[in-house]
Design a protein around this motif. Sequence first.
Motif, PDB file in Angstrom:
ATOM      1  N   SER A  67       0.901  -0.990   0.057  1.00 58.87           N
ATOM      2  CA  SER A  67       0.063  -0.167  -0.076  1.00 58.87           C
ATOM      3  C   SER A  67       1.048   1.312  -0.076  1.00 58.87           C
ATOM      4  O   SER A  67       1.642   1.457   0.812  1.00 58.87           O
ATOM      5  CB  SER A  67      -0.934   0.146   1.339  1.00 58.87           C
ATOM      6  N   GLY A  68       0.798   2.097  -0.810  1.00 52.35           N
ATOM      7  CA  GLY A  68       1.558   3.237  -1.004  1.00 52.35           C
ATOM      8  C   GLY A  68       2.835   2.852  -1.889  1.00 52.35           C
ATOM      9  O   GLY A  68       3.160   1.848  -2.285  1.00 52.35           O
ATOM     10  N   CYS A  69       3.822   3.837  -2.076  1.00 52.62           N
ATOM     11  CA  CYS A  69       4.791   3.807  -2.946  1.00 52.62           C
ATOM     12  C   CYS A  69       6.121   2.954  -2.132  1.00 52.62           C
ATOM     13  O   CYS A  69       6.724   3.547  -1.386  1.00 52.62           O
ATOM     14  CB  CYS A  69       5.275   5.238  -3.444  1.00 52.62           C
ATOM     15  N   PRO A  70       6.512   2.046  -2.777  1.00 46.82           N
ATOM     16  CA  PRO A  70       7.582   1.271  -2.307  1.00 46.82           C
ATOM     17  C   PRO A  70       8.724   1.982  -2.202  1.00 46.82           C
ATOM     18  O   PRO A  70       9.716   1.907  -1.484  1.00 46.82           O
ATOM     19  CB  PRO A  70       7.856   0.039  -3.352  1.00 46.82           C
ATOM     20  N   LEU A  71       9.030   2.933  -3.207  1.00 48.87           N
ATOM     21  CA  LEU A  71      10.085   3.870  -3.338  1.00 48.87           C
ATOM     22  C   LEU A  71      10.084   5.220  -1.881  1.00 48.87           C
ATOM     23  O   LEU A  71      10.973   6.040  -1.911  1.00 48.87           O
ATOM     24  CB  LEU A  71      10.119   4.608  -4.698  1.00 48.87           C
ATOM     25  N   ASN A  72       9.042   5.227  -1.485  1.00 43.84           N
ATOM     26  CA  ASN A  72       8.606   6.315  -0.428  1.00 43.84           C
ATOM     27  C   ASN A  72       8.837   7.615  -1.045  1.00 43.84           C
ATOM     28  O   ASN A  72       9.416   8.465  -0.451  1.00 43.84           O
ATOM     29  CB  ASN A  72       9.589   6.016   0.800  1.00 43.84           C
ATOM     30  N   ASN A  73       8.557   7.798  -2.205  1.00 41.65           N
ATOM     31  CA  ASN A  73       8.265   9.024  -3.141  1.00 41.65           C
ATOM     32  C   ASN A  73       7.927  10.200  -2.196  1.00 41.65           C
ATOM     33  O   ASN A  73       7.003   9.813  -1.352  1.00 41.65           O
ATOM     34  CB  ASN A  73       7.633   9.156  -4.258  1.00 41.65           C
ATOM     35  N   LEU A  74       8.640  11.497  -2.199  1.00 42.66           N
ATOM     36  CA  LEU A  74       7.943  12.580  -1.632  1.00 42.66           C
ATOM     37  C   LEU A  74       6.881  13.383  -2.043  1.00 42.66           C
ATOM     38  O   LEU A  74       6.926  14.214  -2.667  1.00 42.66           O
ATOM     39  CB  LEU A  74       9.252  13.354  -1.458  1.00 42.66           C
ATOM     40  N   ILE A  75       5.764  12.522  -2.061  1.00 40.02           N
ATOM     41  CA  ILE A  75       4.678  12.714  -3.067  1.00 40.02           C
ATOM     42  C   ILE A  75       3.992  14.206  -2.704  1.00 40.02           C
ATOM     43  O   ILE A  75       3.864  14.878  -3.564  1.00 40.02           O
ATOM     44  CB  ILE A  75       3.741  11.754  -3.063  1.00 40.02           C
ATOM     45  N   ASN A 108      -3.974   4.565  -5.080  1.00 37.44           N
ATOM     46  CA  ASN A 108      -5.013   3.752  -4.412  1.00 37.44           C
ATOM     47  C   ASN A 108      -4.915   3.881  -2.690  1.00 37.44           C
ATOM     48  O   ASN A 108      -5.888   3.837  -1.908  1.00 37.44           O
ATOM     49  CB  ASN A 108      -4.970   2.398  -4.638  1.00 37.44           C
ATOM     50  N   ALA A 109      -3.745   4.479  -2.247  1.00 35.01           N
ATOM     51  CA  ALA A 109      -3.510   4.666  -0.709  1.00 35.01           C
ATOM     52  C   ALA A 109      -3.774   6.056  -0.656  1.00 35.01           C
ATOM     53  O   ALA A 109      -3.656   6.433   0.525  1.00 35.01           O
ATOM     54  CB  ALA A 109      -2.075   4.168  -0.386  1.00 35.01           C
TER      55      ALA A 109
END
Length: 497
Positions: free
Chosen positions: A65-73, A112-113
């Motif tokens: 759930s959410g970006c595996p790269l932990n992008n600073l969205i 989706n998260a």
Amino acid sequence: MGMSTGFLQYERRTSEALEPLDRIKNYNEFHIALSKEEQMEQGARCMDCGVPFCQSGMTLGGMVSGCPLNNLIPEWNDFVYHGNYQAALKRLLKRNNFPEFTARVCPAPCENACTCALNGVGVSIRENELAIIEEGYSNRSMQPRKISGRSGKQIAVIGSGPAGLAAADQLNLRGHQVTVFEKSDRPGGLLMYGIPNMKLEKHIVKRRIDLMKAEGVVFRLNESISGKKQAEKLLKEYDGVILACGAARPRDIQVPGRESKGIHFAVDFLSSTTKALLDSFLEEGTYLSAKDQNVLVIGGGDTGNDCVGTAIRQGAKSVVQLEMMPKLPDQRAADNPWPQWPKVSKTDYGQEEAKAVFGADPRRYQTTVKEFICDKEGQVKEAVLVELAWKKDPKTGQMTMEEVSGSEKVIPADLVLIAAGFLGCDLEVAKAFGVETDPRSNVRAESTGEMSYHTSRDKVFAAGDMRRGQSLVVWAIREGREAAQAVDQYLMGYTNL
């Protein structure tokens, strides 16, 4: 955020796709980007939610759930809203080496998260990402970086897919000299030959490779490192080796008639088409063609969908796609709440095109092949399909799939494409380097601890699908980044990656 009520004032908008009957005339990408003003409005929808699940990369219910790269969205969404694309680019590249790839082929678990998706539709994060990186290329912000100093360490990366490229990019930036070995005639791995051109045009891959070359990364093509002598030579010449060859062994199906001509793995079909497109603009006889063929695609995932879209562009007579599992619901079930990955039915571009051309969805759920029937020359001509049903074992309580008696049906099938996933890495490479594999035939290397990404062999590391099994491009990039960090720590005693 600059506009805390943007999610209330603006509806979600994404780039428009060309109509199916128009886009199947070629192999080009087929989305028309939003204007900069429209993109800024989409950035405004990021709602200052306080807890940005979009960048979490957590595992919930067995799914990411959410970006595996932990992008600073939220940060770069805010910069998009303010029109500050230069600042947005800097924040985007902090966590993602190749946003031009992920913005095209990632299924966007971030969206989706998104908190907006709890009671509506998420922010168009992937499109915002694409707008940022493409603006960076168009305004010439994406220039070769100057490497401040070289460490004197030499690193070999085996495989130039997203994991290998990410590892090479990180280690080169750190100052190590990186050489990437690729068995194909073009670098990019999965990005070049595994993903069709209409999803990721190959000049986009070449553009990034050229940038990496200008920064000092060396690419050696047509070099398959699968022999023990080659492996030992590399281990003597280089201070560290990263194995990033992907999940190279496609899953087969074992039914009567499997040996018939005209039955191919999906990866071979897709790669032959892309190679012929790049080499000769699809000169007849240079690739596996679906023209005037009754095509049967076995597998309901992204690769199966890519086969459907490619076969239609080649002029297939008919296309049927088999999916063993039942059709997913159209809406989230009660036991699949936000922010879990939504287990819902989706219709991808290939299925849309099949509907437009043939008038019906090509998918047949809870169905598999029981037998292939060939002609006197050994060419497959028909397939016997059978329906499946879930049944609970009264002793173990486990659910299993069984054939439905009397449900057999024969359909024409001149070209069969097996897209049933992958079983693990190329075992020849693993044997050449003498590294251990796990029960799933992936190279054994832990993802945490002091020996993270280190294999059972000194100096040898593994990353991407070769280590974790078949997965998303975004996971491959993360693995490549983390493997680079582990190699840097191993070589230097510390790391600032």
